[in-house]
Scaffold this active site. Structure first.
Site, PDB file in Angstrom:
ATOM      1  CB  SER A  98      -0.921   0.018   1.219  1.00 36.95           C
ATOM      2  OG  SER A  98      -1.581   1.266   1.302  1.00 36.95           O
ATOM      3  CG  HIS A 126      -3.630  -1.443  -2.286  1.00 34.51           C
ATOM      4  ND1 HIS A 126      -4.630  -2.264  -2.764  1.00 34.51           N
ATOM      5  CD2 HIS A 126      -4.199  -0.663  -1.333  1.00 34.51           C
ATOM      6  CE1 HIS A 126      -5.753  -2.001  -2.121  1.00 34.51           C
ATOM      7  NE2 HIS A 126      -5.525  -1.024  -1.256  1.00 34.51           N
ATOM      8  CG  ASP A 132      -5.041   2.211   0.483  1.00 32.92           C
ATOM      9  OD1 ASP A 132      -6.015   1.472   0.264  1.00 32.92           O
ATOM     10  OD2 ASP A 132      -4.005   1.823   1.044  1.00 32.92           O
ATOM     11  CG  MET A 170      -8.225   7.016   1.707  1.00 36.13           C
ATOM     12  SD  MET A 170      -7.485   6.979   3.352  1.00 36.13           S
ATOM     13  CE  MET A 170      -6.749   5.325   3.330  1.00 36.13           C
ATOM     14  CG  HIS A 187      -9.147   0.175  -1.752  1.00 38.52           C
ATOM     15  ND1 HIS A 187      -8.676  -0.074  -0.475  1.00 38.52           N
ATOM     16  CD2 HIS A 187     -10.501   0.157  -1.653  1.00 38.52           C
ATOM     17  CE1 HIS A 187      -9.695  -0.241   0.341  1.00 38.52           C
ATOM     18  NE2 HIS A 187     -10.813  -0.093  -0.344  1.00 38.52           N
ATOM     19  CG  MET A 227     -11.195   3.099   0.837  1.00 39.23           C
ATOM     20  SD  MET A 227      -9.961   2.924   2.142  1.00 39.23           S
ATOM     21  CE  MET A 227      -8.474   3.071   1.145  1.00 39.23           C
ATOM     22  CG  MET A 229     -12.028  -2.954   3.628  1.00 42.75           C
ATOM     23  SD  MET A 229     -10.377  -2.400   3.113  1.00 42.75           S
ATOM     24  CE  MET A 229      -9.801  -1.535   4.567  1.00 42.75           C
ATOM     25  CG  ASP A 254      -6.274  -2.839   2.614  1.00 45.89           C
ATOM     26  OD1 ASP A 254      -5.371  -2.683   3.455  1.00 45.89           O
ATOM     27  OD2 ASP A 254      -6.644  -1.934   1.830  1.00 45.89           O
ATOM     28  CB  SER A 290       2.917   0.662   8.554  1.00 50.23           C
ATOM     29  OG  SER A 290       1.927  -0.170   9.146  1.00 50.23           O
TER      30      SER A 290
END
Length: 222
Positions: free
Chosen positions: A10, A35, A37, A39, A68, A70, A139, A177, A200
């Site tokens: 990610s 990946h 993310d 948002m 992805h 969100m 998730m 994820d 992380s």
């Protein structure tokens, strides 16, 4: 030995100031996916990348761009993300009133369609769509921030989804994820996961080739 699963790091946890270099380093380390993310500060309490950033990096990388979304009402932006170079676009079942329409549009645009389920969203929300999906994202944390702990009941959800896919004779991938790390990778894959997202727990442990080996190491033990 073939890789036991796909690792999709990610980029939420990478160094945003050197995104192009991070993508290059992932590829050099033997990764195949990245990946993204995305948002919007509305569906989740955070703001990250948009299609302009993804588009700017597309020509700099041969990695599979796993995008992805969100975001609320993702159907408003599907064309922009497809045009930016997303190989796969994942929308949340909770974020749109017209999930099938969004899935069909992703496929029409030439990207692989996927649907994400928040921890409290039951599998029945996606069951009828499985034949149309390349992947379902389970998730295993509540979306919005990196570094969260894995929610234990996610394992049963993964097992249930795998059984559902097999019963229908499908090959739909299962992505997980949230909280994936070398310590639980084997358990997740044995439950049915095909793709693990790690933020992380991946980027915080360079060099990346060695960290990838650490994720695969539990499978070499037989």
């Amino acid at each position: 030995m073939a890789a036991p699963f796909i690792l999709s790091p990610s980029l939420l946890s990478c160094d945003f100031g050197r995104l192009a270099e991070e993508l290059r380093d992932l590829e050099a380390a033997g990764l195949a996916w990245a990946h993204w993310d995305v948002m919007d500060g509305a569906f989740v309490p955070n703001i990250t990348f948009g299609p302009l950033v993804i588009g700017a990096l597309r020509s700099r990388s041969r990695l599979f761009f796993d995008v992805h979304l969100m975001i609320e009402r993702p159907e408003r932006y599907l064309t922009q993300f497809a045009d930016a170079g997303a190989d796969l676009i994942c929308v949340h079942a909770e974020a749109t009133a017209h999930l099938e329409r969004a899935v069909a549009e992703i496929a029409r645009l030439g990207a692989k369609p996927a649907v994400a389920l928040n921890p409290a969203t039951p599998l029945c929300a996606v069951e009828y769509l499985l034949p149309q999906l390349h992947m379902v994202l389970v998730m295993s944390v509540n979306p919005g921030f990196g570094g969260q702990k894995f929610i234990p009941f996610s394992l049963d959800k993964i097992r249930g989804l795998k059984a559902m896919i097999r019963a229908k004779g499908l090959s739909t991938l299962i992505q997980v994820d949230g909280g994936a790390c070398p310590d639980n990778a084997r358990e997740l894959v044995e439950a049915g996961a095909d793709v693990l997202v790690s933020g992380s727990a991946f980027f915080g442990f360079p060099p990346y080739a060695e960290r990838l080996d650490a994720f695969y190491a539990p499978f070499a033990k037989g």
